[in-house]
Design an enzyme around this catalytic site. Structure first.
Site, PDB file in Angstrom:
ATOM      1  N   ILE A   1     -18.651  20.988  52.492  1.00 31.11           N
ATOM      2  CA  ILE A   1     -18.783  21.508  53.866  1.00 31.11           C
ATOM      3  C   ILE A   1     -19.070  20.372  54.839  1.00 31.11           C
ATOM      4  CG2 ILE A   1     -20.125  22.996  55.394  1.00 31.11           C
ATOM      5  CD1 ILE A   1     -20.721  24.783  52.998  1.00 31.11           C
TER       6      ILE A   1
ATOM      7  N   MET B   1     -28.313  11.492  54.058  1.00 31.50           N
ATOM      8  CA  MET B   1     -29.250  11.775  52.981  1.00 31.50           C
ATOM      9  C   MET B   1     -28.637  12.657  51.890  1.00 31.50           C
ATOM     10  SD  MET B   1     -33.007  13.507  53.345  1.00 31.50           S
ATOM     11  CE  MET B   1     -33.996  13.949  51.918  1.00 31.50           C
ATOM     12  N   ALA B   2     -27.777  13.596  52.282  1.00 32.32           N
ATOM     13  CA  ALA B   2     -27.266  14.559  51.304  1.00 32.32           C
ATOM     14  C   ALA B   2     -25.902  15.085  51.734  1.00 32.32           C
ATOM     15  CB  ALA B   2     -28.251  15.709  51.148  1.00 32.32           C
TER      16      ALA B   2
ATOM     17  N   LYS C   1     -27.112  22.050  48.777  1.00 22.77           N
ATOM     18  CA  LYS C   1     -27.343  20.722  49.346  1.00 22.77           C
ATOM     19  C   LYS C   1     -27.739  19.780  48.208  1.00 22.77           C
ATOM     20  CE  LYS C   1     -29.827  18.540  53.191  1.00 22.77           C
ATOM     21  NZ  LYS C   1     -30.755  18.807  54.318  1.00 22.77           N
TER      22      LYS C   1
ATOM     23  N   ASP D   1     -37.284  17.925  63.539  1.00 20.68           N
ATOM     24  CA  ASP D   1     -35.925  17.388  63.626  1.00 20.68           C
ATOM     25  C   ASP D   1     -34.974  18.424  64.226  1.00 20.68           C
ATOM     26  OD1 ASP D   1     -34.019  15.407  63.377  1.00 20.68           O
ATOM     27  OD2 ASP D   1     -33.537  15.865  61.285  1.00 20.68           O
TER      28      ASP D   1
END
Length: 635
Positions: A15, A20-21, A38, A132
């Site tokens: 997706i 980071m991931a 994730k 965030d």
């Protein structure tokens, strides 16, 4: 990673990916449903700090069960892979939408902010700060549901600042000043970040636009961005003020909780009669470019029609007309009609003051004899004035009266004038008011009383638009008061009890079906002992009725606030019109739903600049819908 199975999840397609991931669309085998998985990047799976942050995201979000927060399904490690399984949002991120249309229409942006606010408020009440908030972490489904994602930086408010490999974490452009400075943060930091998102949605650019990391941080700490209404004149100043307060650098000057932000946004939406629902948001997400074009075209036509109306209203409205045509050109710089009208109006505005100056003549010099005669006449006139004034001073002051139009948000407040109840509720027009200073008070169940000094001027109309502040509603009370027995007091009538009644706003009192008196009354009403039916009636309010027991010698203190009755107006106008009710703009037709109004008289006014104004007094009956069809007459 595609087609690989991690525990109970089969990975189907990628997706998105970040620093980071990576996030994959997957199938949860046991439940046969689509989820999002994730997965931490392999090169970071050996870094303890990133693993801790990844685990924190899973645990923080797992404890937050709210429809505006992405739900966590599972978390764990499968061989060398760290993963988080979460609900799949069939839609787009706010970042993707901004890349498509650059800015979001105001009504859609307001709806999105309110939805984000609900999720943040829930998290903050649980003691969690997201830290965030940014467009990439706002997911919006095609069904219009807005969800907050990625709690990787979330922390409890009582923890110190989290760092990764010695650096302050977060996305620089959306950081609060205290977060950018590496200080301890609380819920107000999320409010600042949301203010940045709000600004970007409405303007199309970020408020802090440094060329690199350090320059962005410098702007956040030292620079105040250009105000939203200056960057985009289509934005109301009142809404711009909300954003400015969200972006205050000092947390103590900022909104103290997200509920305050939502309350001010709702006030602005009520003021502009803006209504938005999830279907509207979902439709926009599905076809943002098409919907943006349609919304902007409708708004352009609205400004153009208002410009025509003001242009035909004479010189006094010329500035309003110019402002409306300028807004048309902001939406469509190539609109030839608006350009022509704007040029004509600006030329007219420049010439009229000059013409007035030309017409003004310098006063001719007067001879000393003429000046002496004039002074004598003035002295005689002054003497005559004082003689007549001594005879007619009282009469003349009584003859001068004024009016006041009182509107409240919400309507239905009882109006008190100089401490006396008028028996009227808002919206209402007070007529025949004596000139001078008076005290106006408004009272409504569930809202704080409003009191203000007003000045009534002769043959003038004072217009008041007041927003009432909510308070915890107090229920009707029936209390039993044992009156003290004073010295030398005569004994009560044998077998009689007493009823002390206070009703807001007022009511006719019936005991056992018999009319007794109308409030307000100061005295207590004698009632024979036993159980009696007490009924309070006001034609615009619901009937209040109770069976009450009266004891000999005791007084029942009855304090009741009646519940307002409402009706509705179903309005059809051909071709269309701006609808004004009791002097206040409501909406532009066509209006799909009936307009809810308090029972009683209301003044309806319909305005279309190309047609004659339509005005009528309508009567709204309780629990009934008044159907009205109007065909405007051409000028």
């Amino acid at each position: 990673m595609i087609n690989r199975r991690i525990r109970n999840f089969e990975i189907k397609e990628l997706i998105a990916t970040g620093g980071m991931a990576a996030i994959y669309k997957a199938n949860q085998v046991t439940l046969d449903r689509i989820v999002a998985v994730k997965i931490l990047h392999g090169h970071l799976a050996q870094d303890k700090d990133f693993i801790i942050r990844f685990e924190r995201e899973a645990k923080a979000a797992a404890n937050l069960q709210h429809e505006n927060i992405v739900n966590i399904i599972d978390f764990g490690q499968e061989e060398e892979v760290y993963f988080i399984a979460m609900e799949y949002v069939d839609g787009k991120s706010l970042k993707d939408i901004l890349n498509q249309v650059k800015f979001i229409p105001q009504e859609i942006a307001l709806g999105i902010i309110l939805e984000i606010g609900k999720g943040l408020n829930y998290a903050h009440q649980k003691g969690i700060v997201h830290r965030d908030i940014k467009p990439a972490n706002i997911l919006i489904g095609y069904d219009g549901i807005v969800k907050i994602a990625d709690f990787g930086l979330a922390q409890a408010q009582d923890l110190t600042t989290i760092t990764v490999t010695g650096a302050i974490v977060g996305t620089p452009a959306y950081m609060s000043p205290e977060q950018a400075a590496g200080k301890k943060v609380d819920n107000r930091s999320d409010i600042f970040s949301l203010g940045v998102v709000f600004y970007e949605m409405l303007i199309g650019v970020k408020p802090f636009k440094g060329e690199n990391y350090s320059s962005v941080i410098h702007e956040i700490l030292t620079i105040n961005p250009i105000k939203a209404f200056e960057a985009n004149p289509l934005i109301a100043k009142e809404l711009s003020t909300v954003i400015e307060k969200m972006l205050e650098k000092d947390p103590d000057k900022r909104y103290q909780n997200i509920e305050e932000v939502s309350e001010d946004i709702i006030i602005q939406m009520k003021r502009t009669r803006t209504e938005i629902n999830r279907k509207d948001i979902g439709d926009f997400i599905s076809k943002p470019e098409e919907k943006l074009k349609n919304l902007m075209e409708k708004r352009k036509e609205r400004h153009f029609e208002r410009g025509i109306y003001f242009m035909n209203s004479g010189y006094e409205k010329i500035d309003d007309a110019i402002a409306e045509f300028e807004k048309v050109l902001l939406l469509d710089p190539n609109d030839a009609r608006a350009k022509n009208y704007l040029e004509t109006l600006k030329t007219k505005r420049a010439k009229i003051p000059l013409q007035k100056k030309i017409k003004e003549k310098k006063p001719a010099k007067k001879s000393p004899i003429f000046i002496g005669m004039l002074a004598g006449l003035i002295a005689i006139a002054i003497i005559i004035y004082f003689i007549l004034n001594s005879f007619f001073r009282v009469t003349s002051s009584k003859e001068l009266t004024g009016m006041a139009v009182v509107n409240t948000m919400p309507p239905g407040a009882e109006i008190f004038f100089d401490n006396d109840s008028t028996g009227m509720i808002t919206p209402a027009t007070l007529k025949g008011l004596t000139i001078g200073e008076h005290q106006l008070a408004l009272k409504k169940n569930g809202y704080k009383p409003f009191v203000q000094k007003i000045e009534i001027k002769g043959n003038d109309t004072l217009k008041l638009d007041i927003t009432l502040l909510t308070e915890i509603a107090k229920e009707d009370t029936v209390t039993l008061i044992k009156p003290p027995v004073p010295k030398r007091q005569l004994p009560p009538i044998q077998g009689m009890g007493y009823l002390k009644v206070k009703v807001n706003p007022w009511a006719k009192i019936y005991i056992d079906g018999q009319y007794v008196e109308t409030t307000p009354i100061a005295r207590s009403l004698p009632v024979s002992s036993g159980v009696h039916s007490v009924r309070l009636e006001n034609p615009n309010y619901k009937v209040w009725q109770r069976n009450l027991r009266f004891n000999p010698g005791d007084t029942l203190n009855l304090n009741v606030r009646l519940e307002l009755l409402e009706g509705a107006l179903k309005l059809i106008v051909r071709p269309w019109a701006d609808v004004y009710i009791d002097g206040k703009f409501y909406e532009t037709t066509p209006i799909a739903q009936p307009i809810k109004l308090s029972a009683g008289e209301h003044r309806l006014k319909l305005i279309n600049p190309l047609y004659k104004p339509y005005e009528e007094v309508i009567v709204i009956k309780p629990n009934q819908v008044l159907k009205k069809s109007v065909e405007l007459e051409k000028k």
